[in-house]
Write an enzyme that holds these catalytic residues in place. Structure first.
Site, PDB file in Angstrom:
ATOM      1  N   GLU A   1     -18.468  60.801  74.523  1.00  0.00           N
ATOM      2  CA  GLU A   1     -19.210  60.238  73.395  1.00  0.00           C
ATOM      3  C   GLU A   1     -18.315  60.031  72.184  1.00  0.00           C
ATOM      4  O   GLU A   1     -18.474  59.040  71.452  1.00  0.00           O
ATOM      5  CB  GLU A   1     -20.407  61.134  73.081  1.00  0.00           C
ATOM      6  CG  GLU A   1     -21.508  60.995  74.133  1.00  0.00           C
ATOM      7  CD  GLU A   1     -22.462  62.167  74.198  1.00  0.00           C
ATOM      8  OE1 GLU A   1     -22.553  62.922  73.196  1.00  0.00           O
ATOM      9  OE2 GLU A   1     -23.119  62.347  75.245  1.00  0.00           O
TER      10      GLU A   1
ATOM     11  N   TYR B   1     -25.290  70.053  71.265  1.00  0.00           N
ATOM     12  CA  TYR B   1     -25.113  70.586  72.615  1.00  0.00           C
ATOM     13  C   TYR B   1     -25.236  72.104  72.623  1.00  0.00           C
ATOM     14  O   TYR B   1     -25.694  72.692  73.608  1.00  0.00           O
ATOM     15  CB  TYR B   1     -23.770  70.146  73.194  1.00  0.00           C
ATOM     16  CG  TYR B   1     -23.793  68.731  73.708  1.00  0.00           C
ATOM     17  CD1 TYR B   1     -24.262  68.448  74.987  1.00  0.00           C
ATOM     18  CD2 TYR B   1     -23.380  67.670  72.910  1.00  0.00           C
ATOM     19  CE1 TYR B   1     -24.306  67.143  75.463  1.00  0.00           C
ATOM     20  CE2 TYR B   1     -23.417  66.358  73.373  1.00  0.00           C
ATOM     21  CZ  TYR B   1     -23.886  66.106  74.642  1.00  0.00           C
ATOM     22  OH  TYR B   1     -23.943  64.813  75.107  1.00  0.00           O
TER      23      TYR B   1
END
Length: 396
Positions: free
Chosen positions: A135, A95
């Site tokens: 997640e 990310y």
């Protein structure tokens, strides 16, 4: 939480984003793959070439900017993406890479100034943390299941069965001989491949096609023209070969009580998640009405017809109807279909009249739009219609 100034600054960029369109995400992906080519091992490069992934990312960015004051409205989309990310084994540090290239893309394309870049940096950080947290939960859930695992796990192909001219099923059992995690009917399996001759590792998601049995998994793959992975599986994969699988995932699944009526509506290979649903209903002694509506080009490409008939015979209230768009003479002679042309559910209005009925759709986007429009025109509540897109998500 984001402060009012940050929210206002991000929202002020929406007209610029809309005007630029997917050119924004095209620049982003080109930049990211140039600076971080290792990510080509994760992303589906076919979706990059046809533009689907670029369009999907642009839509996600625009939706986030538009709903930045109402993040709960984004949670269904977050769940869909987070489930898919776990199939790709996306990690928190990735990310940071995406954030770096997103901000650099905004700077290079628009030169908006540091205030705008800082606002988008904060906004991206909030969204990234939402994904990372969800997640992590999914990874933990998958690893904690009986027969679950972290990362990928080696499985052996134990059966390869042609089901039509275009569709072949594959059955997998774990190399370690252990049990395998259960899943919800409608979910998919992450298949990781890098055979000799592949430039990059390729990861694909294929719907599971039967009720969980704790021993192995079955998928069915349509051979696509120019499809690197589907053609390799059809032409080169053999019984005994080992592939690596990520745990089952996906936000599209059936979860109904035994007295809830269900319609399973599909076209082409879109029947694959429906097979798992039908198998689950049949083996779960479902008492309510079950409809199986399927559209295919003709009998040559119509897969699993016998299996559907066998499962249907075990259900007390089952209606099946098949449409062939262009039936062959053999199809006509053998009466392999019920109606010719495009699917028309209005002919079966009596079978779908129960307001409690849940509808599950899968197939090409145009088909699902066509079918959903028919259902709504017949009075079906939008909340009762559930659908799955193969590839990047699109709104019907």
């Amino acid at each position: 939480m984001l402060d009012a100034q940050t929210i206002a600054t991000v929202k002020a960029t929406i007209p610029l984003l809309v005007e630029t369109g997917p050119k924004l995400t095209a620049h982003f992906y080109d930049r990211m793959f140039t600076h971080n080519p290792e990510l080509k091992e994760i992303f589906n490069m076919s979706n990059q070439r046809n533009g689907d992934q670029r369009e999907a990312l642009f839509n996600a960015i625009a939706a986030y900017a538009s709903n930045i004051e109402n993040l709960p409205a984004l949670l269904p989309a977050v769940e869909k993406i987070a489930q898919k990310h776990t199939s790709f084994q996306i990690k928190p540090e990735q990310y940071n890479i995406v954030g770096t290239h997103l901000l650099a893309t905004l700077d290079e394309m628009f030169n908006p100034g540091q205030e705008v870049l800082d606002a988008w940096g904060k906004a991206y950080g909030v969204l990234a943390n939402v994904f990372i947290h969800r997640e992590a939960e999914i990874y933990h859930e998958n690893a904690s299941k009986d027969g679950g695992w972290e990362g990928t796990r080696p499985f052996r192909i134990v059966a390869k069965t042609p089901r039509s001219a275009l569709i072949t099923s594959f059955e997998f059992e774990p190399v370690d001989g252990g049990t395998v995690a259960e899943y919800r009917p409608g979910q998919y399996l992450g298949v990781w491949l890098k055979p000799e001759g592949f430039a990059h590792q390729e990861i694909r998601q294929y719907s599971l096609t039967r009720k969980p049995d704790g021993k192995g998994y079955r998928i069915a793959v349509k051979r696509e023209d120019g499809g690197q992975v589907s053609n390799w599986l059809h032409h080169h994969a053999s019984v005994g070969d080992v592939v690596h699988l990520a745990a089952p995932a996906g936000d599209f699944f059936m979860n109904v009580a035994a007295d809830t009526p269900v319609s399973l509506i599909s076209a082409g290979v879109g029947q694959t998640p429906m097979l798992a649903m039908l198998d689950t209903l049949a083996k779960g002694q479902h008492t309510a009405q079950v409809n199986w509506f399927h559209a295919a080009e003709n009998g040559d490409v119509h897969a699993f017809a016998d299996e559907v008939s066998e499962l249907g015979r075990t259900l007390p209230r089952f209606t099946a109807h098949t449409w062939y768009r262009e039936p062959t003479e053999a199809d006509r002679a053998q009466r392999l279909f019920d109606s010719e042309g495009l699917m028309d559910v209005s002919k079966l209005e009596a079978a779908i009249s129960d307001p409690a009925m849940q509808f599950y759709l899968c197939g090409p986007v145009g088909f699902m739009q066509f079918a959903a429009k028919q259902l709504v025109s017949l009075g079906v509540n939008n909340e009762n219609i559930h659908y799955e897109c193969f590839g990047p998500h699109k709104v019907l």
